[in-house]
Design a protein around this motif. Structure first.
Motif, PDB file in Angstrom:
ATOM      1  N   SER A  34       1.221  -1.461   0.165  1.00  0.00           N
ATOM      2  CA  SER A  34      -0.280  -0.071  -0.375  1.00  0.00           C
ATOM      3  C   SER A  34       0.776   1.691   0.421  1.00  0.00           C
ATOM      4  O   SER A  34       1.921   1.162   0.519  1.00  0.00           O
ATOM      5  CB  SER A  34      -1.079   0.430   1.140  1.00  0.00           C
ATOM      6  OG  SER A  34      -1.144   1.339   0.948  1.00  0.00           O
ATOM      7  N   ILE A  35       0.468   2.105  -0.897  1.00  0.00           N
ATOM      8  CA  ILE A  35       1.207   3.271  -0.814  1.00  0.00           C
ATOM      9  C   ILE A  35       1.286   4.662   0.448  1.00  0.00           C
ATOM     10  O   ILE A  35       2.262   4.516   0.246  1.00  0.00           O
ATOM     11  CB  ILE A  35       1.164   4.287  -2.082  1.00  0.00           C
ATOM     12  CG1 ILE A  35       1.311   5.520  -2.397  1.00  0.00           C
ATOM     13  CG2 ILE A  35      -0.614   4.410  -1.613  1.00  0.00           C
ATOM     14  CD1 ILE A  35       2.874   4.627  -2.878  1.00  0.00           C
ATOM     15  N   ASP A  36       0.394   4.007   1.296  1.00  0.00           N
ATOM     16  CA  ASP A  36       0.074   4.285   2.196  1.00  0.00           C
ATOM     17  C   ASP A  36       1.607   3.959   3.648  1.00  0.00           C
ATOM     18  O   ASP A  36       1.675   4.938   4.759  1.00  0.00           O
ATOM     19  CB  ASP A  36      -1.278   4.432   3.581  1.00  0.00           C
ATOM     20  CG  ASP A  36      -2.730   4.491   2.612  1.00  0.00           C
ATOM     21  OD1 ASP A  36      -2.261   5.178   1.688  1.00  0.00           O
ATOM     22  OD2 ASP A  36      -3.581   4.396   2.875  1.00  0.00           O
ATOM     23  N   ALA A  37       1.855   2.924   3.560  1.00  0.00           N
ATOM     24  CA  ALA A  37       3.124   2.657   3.631  1.00  0.00           C
ATOM     25  C   ALA A  37       4.123   3.386   3.840  1.00  0.00           C
ATOM     26  O   ALA A  37       5.203   3.638   4.371  1.00  0.00           O
ATOM     27  CB  ALA A  37       3.169   1.375   3.452  1.00  0.00           C
ATOM     28  N   LEU A  38       4.115   4.021   3.147  1.00  0.00           N
ATOM     29  CA  LEU A  38       5.298   4.884   2.830  1.00  0.00           C
ATOM     30  C   LEU A  38       5.209   6.257   2.711  1.00  0.00           C
ATOM     31  O   LEU A  38       5.698   7.532   2.543  1.00  0.00           O
ATOM     32  CB  LEU A  38       5.758   4.962   1.092  1.00  0.00           C
ATOM     33  CG  LEU A  38       6.147   3.729   0.396  1.00  0.00           C
ATOM     34  CD1 LEU A  38       6.063   3.621  -1.020  1.00  0.00           C
ATOM     35  CD2 LEU A  38       7.114   2.895   1.144  1.00  0.00           C
ATOM     36  N   VAL A  39       3.616   6.851   3.354  1.00  0.00           N
ATOM     37  CA  VAL A  39       3.999   7.972   4.101  1.00  0.00           C
ATOM     38  C   VAL A  39       4.227   7.644   5.603  1.00  0.00           C
ATOM     39  O   VAL A  39       3.314   7.468   6.021  1.00  0.00           O
ATOM     40  CB  VAL A  39       2.268   8.312   3.557  1.00  0.00           C
ATOM     41  CG1 VAL A  39       1.678   9.357   4.541  1.00  0.00           C
ATOM     42  CG2 VAL A  39       1.808   8.267   2.063  1.00  0.00           C
ATOM     43  N   PRO A  40       4.184   9.080   5.935  1.00  0.00           N
ATOM     44  CA  PRO A  40       4.888   9.469   7.383  1.00  0.00           C
ATOM     45  C   PRO A  40       3.344   9.031   8.543  1.00  0.00           C
ATOM     46  O   PRO A  40       2.412   9.513   8.031  1.00  0.00           O
ATOM     47  CB  PRO A  40       5.149  10.802   7.818  1.00  0.00           C
ATOM     48  CG  PRO A  40       6.004  10.817   5.626  1.00  0.00           C
ATOM     49  CD  PRO A  40       5.332  10.248   5.397  1.00  0.00           C
ATOM     50  N   ASP A  41       3.835   8.712   9.474  1.00  0.00           N
ATOM     51  CA  ASP A  41       2.868   7.858  10.199  1.00  0.00           C
ATOM     52  C   ASP A  41       1.737   9.655  10.572  1.00  0.00           C
ATOM     53  O   ASP A  41       0.258   9.540  10.544  1.00  0.00           O
ATOM     54  CB  ASP A  41       2.780   8.114  11.340  1.00  0.00           C
ATOM     55  CG  ASP A  41       3.669   6.590  11.610  1.00  0.00           C
ATOM     56  OD1 ASP A  41       3.682   5.834  10.703  1.00  0.00           O
ATOM     57  OD2 ASP A  41       4.491   6.141  12.561  1.00  0.00           O
ATOM     58  N   HIS A  42       2.455  10.917  10.544  1.00  0.00           N
ATOM     59  CA  HIS A  42       1.720  12.010  10.695  1.00  0.00           C
ATOM     60  C   HIS A  42       0.211  12.481  10.156  1.00  0.00           C
ATOM     61  O   HIS A  42      -0.011  13.228  10.641  1.00  0.00           O
ATOM     62  CB  HIS A  42       2.305  13.258  10.759  1.00  0.00           C
ATOM     63  CG  HIS A  42       3.767  13.564  10.617  1.00  0.00           C
ATOM     64  ND1 HIS A  42       4.522  13.074   9.698  1.00  0.00           N
ATOM     65  CD2 HIS A  42       2.663  14.258   9.655  1.00  0.00           C
ATOM     66  CE1 HIS A  42       5.271  13.777   8.725  1.00  0.00           C
ATOM     67  NE2 HIS A  42       4.325  15.028   9.195  1.00  0.00           N
ATOM     68  N   VAL A  43       0.844  12.188   8.784  1.00  0.00           N
ATOM     69  CA  VAL A  43       0.087  12.293   7.615  1.00  0.00           C
ATOM     70  C   VAL A  43      -0.614  11.181   7.391  1.00  0.00           C
ATOM     71  O   VAL A  43      -2.089  11.294   6.589  1.00  0.00           O
ATOM     72  CB  VAL A  43       0.799  13.230   6.619  1.00  0.00           C
ATOM     73  CG1 VAL A  43       1.600  14.283   6.717  1.00  0.00           C
ATOM     74  CG2 VAL A  43       1.676  12.144   6.480  1.00  0.00           C
TER      75      VAL A  43
END
Length: 202
Positions: free
Chosen positions: A90-99
Motif C-alpha cells: 500500500s502506498i500508505d506505508a510510504l507516507v509518514p505516520d503523522h499525515v
C-alpha cells in the motif's frame, strides 16, 4: 489456410449426442486480431517499463485502491526497499505516520477529478523509507490514459539536498542581517561619540 499461411486459432470440440458414427462439432475461431492486440499491449508495457527505468526520479504505478503495481530502480533506491517488497505494498506505508490518516481521502479526491498535477504547492511533503526515516519530497501525479482501473503514475523526487541548501541560505542571510545591524549600531555609537567630542580635539 489453403495458400499455406498459418494463423492463430481457438478450437472448440463438442461431440454430437446420439451420433452413432462418433461425429464431433468443431468450432474454429481466427484470433489473429486478439493476438495482435496482445502483442501491441505487451510492447507498450515494455516501452513503459523502459521509460520508467530511464527516469531520474522514483517512479511508481499505483492503482485506485492505493496498491503499487510497478516501480523503477530509482524508487527502490529512494525508499531503500527491493522491488518485490514495493510491488503489492500500500502506498500508505510510504507516507509518514503523522499525515497517513488523511492520505486515503486525498487519494479519493484525486481520483474524483484525475489530472496531471504537482503535489505540495505551498506545503512540505514527506515520504518514509523502509527503515522508517522521513525525508522531504516533490511528487507528481499523472493518471494513465485508458486505464479503467484508475492507474496513476507517481514520480517522487528526494529534495533533501535542496532543503538543506535553502536552510543554509536562510541561515547565511540571517547572519548577514545580524552583522549589518551590528555594524549600523557600531556606526551610530561612533557618530554619537564623535558629536560629543569638542571641536578641534579630533
Amino acid at each position: 489456410r489453403g495458400d499455406g499461411t498459418i494463423f492463430p486459432v481457438e478450437i472448440g470440440l463438442n461431440p454430437l449426442q446420439g451420433a452413432a458414427t462418433g461425429l464431433v462439432l468443431a468450432s474454429i475461431i481466427d484470433i489473429s486480431a486478439r493476438k495482435h492486440a496482445e502483442r501491441e499491449l505487451a510492447l507498450r508495457e515494455q516501452r513503459m517499463r523502459e521509460m520508467l527505468e530511464a527516469a531520474p526520479a522514483g517512479m511508481m504505478v499505483v492503482n485506485r485502491q492505493g496498491f503499487i503495481e510497478l516501480v523503477n530502480t530509482q524508487a527502490e533506491r529512494l525508499f531503500d526497499l527491493r522491488r518485490d517488497q514495493l510491488i503489492g505494498m500500500s502506498i500508505d506505508a510510504l507516507v509518514p505516520d503523522h499525515v497517513r490518516p488523511g492520505h486515503a481521502a486525498n487519494r479519493e479526491r484525486f481520483h474524483a477529478n484525475p489530472s496531471v498535477r504537482a503535489m505540495g504547492h505551498g506545503r512540505d511533503l514527506w515520504a518514509k523509507r523502509g527503515d522508517g526515516t522521513v525525508f522531504p519530497v516533490e511528487i507528481g501525479l499523472n493518471p494513465l490514459k485508458g486505464a479503467s482501473s484508475g492507474l496513476v503514475l507517481a514520480s517522487v523526487i528526494d529534495i533533501s539536498a535542496r532543503k538543506q541548501a535553502e536552510a543554509a541560505l536562510r541561515d547565511s542571510e540571517l547572519r548577514m542581517r545580524e552583522s549589518t545591524q551590528r555594524l549600523e549600531a557600531d556606526h551610530a555609537v561612533l557618530d554619537a561619540i564623535l558629536r560629543a567630542v569638542p571641536a578641534g580635539i579630533v
